[in-house]
Design an enzyme around this catalytic site. Structure first.
Site, PDB file in Angstrom:
ATOM      1  N   TYR A  57      -8.847  -4.758  -0.565  1.00  0.00           N
ATOM      2  CA  TYR A  57      -7.612  -4.984  -1.326  1.00  0.00           C
ATOM      3  C   TYR A  57      -6.582  -3.978  -0.861  1.00  0.00           C
ATOM      4  O   TYR A  57      -6.698  -2.779  -1.132  1.00  0.00           O
ATOM      5  CB  TYR A  57      -7.901  -4.847  -2.819  1.00  0.00           C
ATOM      6  CG  TYR A  57      -6.725  -5.091  -3.745  1.00  0.00           C
ATOM      7  CD1 TYR A  57      -5.538  -5.675  -3.302  1.00  0.00           C
ATOM      8  CD2 TYR A  57      -6.798  -4.729  -5.085  1.00  0.00           C
ATOM      9  CE1 TYR A  57      -4.477  -5.893  -4.153  1.00  0.00           C
ATOM     10  CE2 TYR A  57      -5.734  -4.947  -5.961  1.00  0.00           C
ATOM     11  CZ  TYR A  57      -4.584  -5.526  -5.488  1.00  0.00           C
ATOM     12  OH  TYR A  57      -3.523  -5.729  -6.344  1.00  0.00           O
ATOM     13  N   TYR A  95      -4.384   7.590  -4.777  1.00  0.00           N
ATOM     14  CA  TYR A  95      -3.973   8.937  -5.175  1.00  0.00           C
ATOM     15  C   TYR A  95      -4.406  10.016  -4.180  1.00  0.00           C
ATOM     16  O   TYR A  95      -3.559  10.743  -3.668  1.00  0.00           O
ATOM     17  CB  TYR A  95      -4.438   9.318  -6.589  1.00  0.00           C
ATOM     18  CG  TYR A  95      -3.843  10.645  -7.030  1.00  0.00           C
ATOM     19  CD1 TYR A  95      -2.501  10.724  -7.381  1.00  0.00           C
ATOM     20  CD2 TYR A  95      -4.588  11.809  -7.016  1.00  0.00           C
ATOM     21  CE1 TYR A  95      -1.935  11.933  -7.717  1.00  0.00           C
ATOM     22  CE2 TYR A  95      -4.031  13.033  -7.353  1.00  0.00           C
ATOM     23  CZ  TYR A  95      -2.703  13.089  -7.703  1.00  0.00           C
ATOM     24  OH  TYR A  95      -2.138  14.286  -8.021  1.00  0.00           O
ATOM     25  N   LYS A 109      -7.478  -9.066   0.443  1.00  0.00           N
ATOM     26  CA  LYS A 109      -6.392  -9.437  -0.452  1.00  0.00           C
ATOM     27  C   LYS A 109      -5.201  -8.609  -0.017  1.00  0.00           C
ATOM     28  O   LYS A 109      -5.197  -7.379  -0.146  1.00  0.00           O
ATOM     29  CB  LYS A 109      -6.750  -9.161  -1.911  1.00  0.00           C
ATOM     30  CG  LYS A 109      -5.604  -9.453  -2.882  1.00  0.00           C
ATOM     31  CD  LYS A 109      -5.941  -9.047  -4.315  1.00  0.00           C
ATOM     32  CE  LYS A 109      -4.745  -9.265  -5.237  1.00  0.00           C
ATOM     33  NZ  LYS A 109      -5.011  -8.797  -6.628  1.00  0.00           N
ATOM     34  N   ILE A 142      -5.030 -14.630  -4.769  1.00  0.00           N
ATOM     35  CA  ILE A 142      -5.581 -14.045  -5.991  1.00  0.00           C
ATOM     36  C   ILE A 142      -4.379 -13.824  -6.890  1.00  0.00           C
ATOM     37  O   ILE A 142      -3.584 -12.923  -6.679  1.00  0.00           O
ATOM     38  CB  ILE A 142      -6.379 -12.769  -5.704  1.00  0.00           C
ATOM     39  CG1 ILE A 142      -7.590 -13.121  -4.828  1.00  0.00           C
ATOM     40  CG2 ILE A 142      -6.828 -12.097  -7.000  1.00  0.00           C
ATOM     41  CD1 ILE A 142      -8.445 -11.932  -4.416  1.00  0.00           C
ATOM     42  N   ARG A 163       0.781   0.550  -4.929  1.00  0.00           N
ATOM     43  CA  ARG A 163       0.012   1.201  -5.989  1.00  0.00           C
ATOM     44  C   ARG A 163      -0.854   2.339  -5.463  1.00  0.00           C
ATOM     45  O   ARG A 163      -1.084   3.318  -6.163  1.00  0.00           O
ATOM     46  CB  ARG A 163      -0.872   0.187  -6.718  1.00  0.00           C
ATOM     47  CG  ARG A 163      -0.104  -0.756  -7.641  1.00  0.00           C
ATOM     48  CD  ARG A 163      -1.058  -1.631  -8.422  1.00  0.00           C
ATOM     49  NE  ARG A 163      -0.363  -2.567  -9.303  1.00  0.00           N
ATOM     50  CZ  ARG A 163      -0.124  -2.356 -10.592  1.00  0.00           C
ATOM     51  NH1 ARG A 163      -0.504  -1.224 -11.167  1.00  0.00           N
ATOM     52  NH2 ARG A 163       0.498  -3.273 -11.318  1.00  0.00           N
ATOM     53  N   THR A 205      -6.647  -5.200 -11.173  1.00  0.00           N
ATOM     54  CA  THR A 205      -5.423  -4.583 -11.692  1.00  0.00           C
ATOM     55  C   THR A 205      -4.910  -5.340 -12.908  1.00  0.00           C
ATOM     56  O   THR A 205      -4.584  -4.746 -13.943  1.00  0.00           O
ATOM     57  CB  THR A 205      -4.333  -4.574 -10.608  1.00  0.00           C
ATOM     58  OG1 THR A 205      -4.824  -3.894  -9.453  1.00  0.00           O
ATOM     59  CG2 THR A 205      -3.079  -3.866 -11.115  1.00  0.00           C
ATOM     60  N   THR A 206      -4.849  -6.678 -12.792  1.00  0.00           N
ATOM     61  CA  THR A 206      -4.362  -7.496 -13.901  1.00  0.00           C
ATOM     62  C   THR A 206      -5.304  -7.432 -15.093  1.00  0.00           C
ATOM     63  O   THR A 206      -4.881  -7.621 -16.233  1.00  0.00           O
ATOM     64  CB  THR A 206      -4.172  -8.954 -13.427  1.00  0.00           C
ATOM     65  OG1 THR A 206      -3.388  -8.950 -12.226  1.00  0.00           O
ATOM     66  CG2 THR A 206      -3.461  -9.789 -14.471  1.00  0.00           C
TER      67      THR A 206
END
Length: 295
Positions: free
Chosen positions: A135, A109, A163, A204, A140, A46-47
């Site tokens: 994750y 989604y 994570k 993380i 999100r 994501t980052t």
């Protein structure tokens, strides 16, 4: 065996002015993190703005990072997708390029049901041999992995860790109690030490982009039973962590890095510039901690 213990950097992706991946800068960042005690590199997450990277860019980033790091610390690649076939393809290619592990986000989604999410992860795991980190980031994805589903997923040999970024410490406790096979990494910088108190083995981290040695020291202090030192570092830097999430990640961390002189470029649209008042707040907190770049 755990993939890593301590501080895994959720690495940003640097871009040039013409919107290409800046591989020269990426190399500088990789060397900087190895020098400053980062324990693992996580790319294409994501980052790292994976949502705006093409598959070819992702593969080039993996190829470059694996070669540059050259086994000094683990390299883990984000290969998640809400399209199972695509996630399998990304995962197989990342493994072929030599990563030490995969970070696979919950499908987003389309919000798969439990049966579908189980089959999604199972199919990915069956197509690779390297270890997989689940994750969980419901803010999100819109989906939270249930404890019953985690129990089933943990039975798959190469699903080894999670994570955890739900922000729910009670849920973390349930994972630790009910699914002890899974290593737990914090996905929220402000909850690293609380999560480790439930048996987590590291983080993380977004903030490690600018304070890598501090995040490493915080985690290692806890793992070495220096609990007070770990707690003090967590509390000392929580205002910096908060400022790095004053807008959606990774907008603030890239602004912070550019302010400090890393020159990592912009975020790709639809991530735009920070509001000016938020920049001022962010810069002020960075200054208050006397954060220095390239130390």
């Amino acid at each position: 065996m755990s993939i890593f213990k301590g501080s895994g950097i959720a690495l940003i992706t640097p871009f040039t002015k013409d919107d290409s991946v800046d591989f020269e800068k990426l190399g500088e960042l990789l060397e900087y993190h190895i020098k400053n005690k980062t324990d693992a590199i996580i790319i294409n997450g994501t980052t790292g703005e994976s949502a705006t990277l093409t598959d070819e860019e992702k593969y080039e980033i993996i190829k470059y990072s694996v070669k540059r790091v050259n086994g000094r610390i683990p390299v883990i690649a984000g290969t998640g997708s809400n399209n199972t076939k695509h996630a399998v393809e990304l995962s197989k290619k990342a493994e072929a390029l030599g990563v030490d592990g995969l970070l696979v986000v919950t499908p987003y989604y389309n919000k798969g049901n439990e049966n579908g999410i189980y089959e999604h992860y199972k199919l990915i795991a069956e197509n690779v041999n390297c270890p997989i980190i689940l994750y969980n980031v419901p803010s999100r994805t819109g989906v939270n992995l249930s404890i019953s589903l985690l129990k089933k997923l943990a039975e798959i040999k190469n699903i080894v860790a999670i994570k955890e970024a739900s922000g729910n410490i009670s849920y973390v406790g349930e994972i630790a109690r009910e699914v002890p096979k899974l290593d737990i990494y914090s996905g929220n910088d402000d909850m690293t030490i609380p999560l480790m108190s439930y048996g987590g083995i590291g983080v993380i981290s977004v903030s490690a982009n600018i304070i890598p040695e501090t995040v490493h020291n915080m985690c290692m202090s806890f793992l070495e039973n220096n609990i007070v030192e770990a707690k003090n570092l967590q509390l000392k830097y929580n205002d910096l962590v908060d400022s790095l999430f004053i807008e959606v990640n990774p907008v603030p961390i890239k602004e912070a890095m550019n302010y400090l002189g890393y020159n990592v470029g912009h975020c790709r649209l639809p991530l735009g510039e920070m509001k000016e008042e938020n920049k001022i707040k962010l810069h002020s907190v960075i200054d208050s901690h006397e954060v220095k770049a390239w130390s």
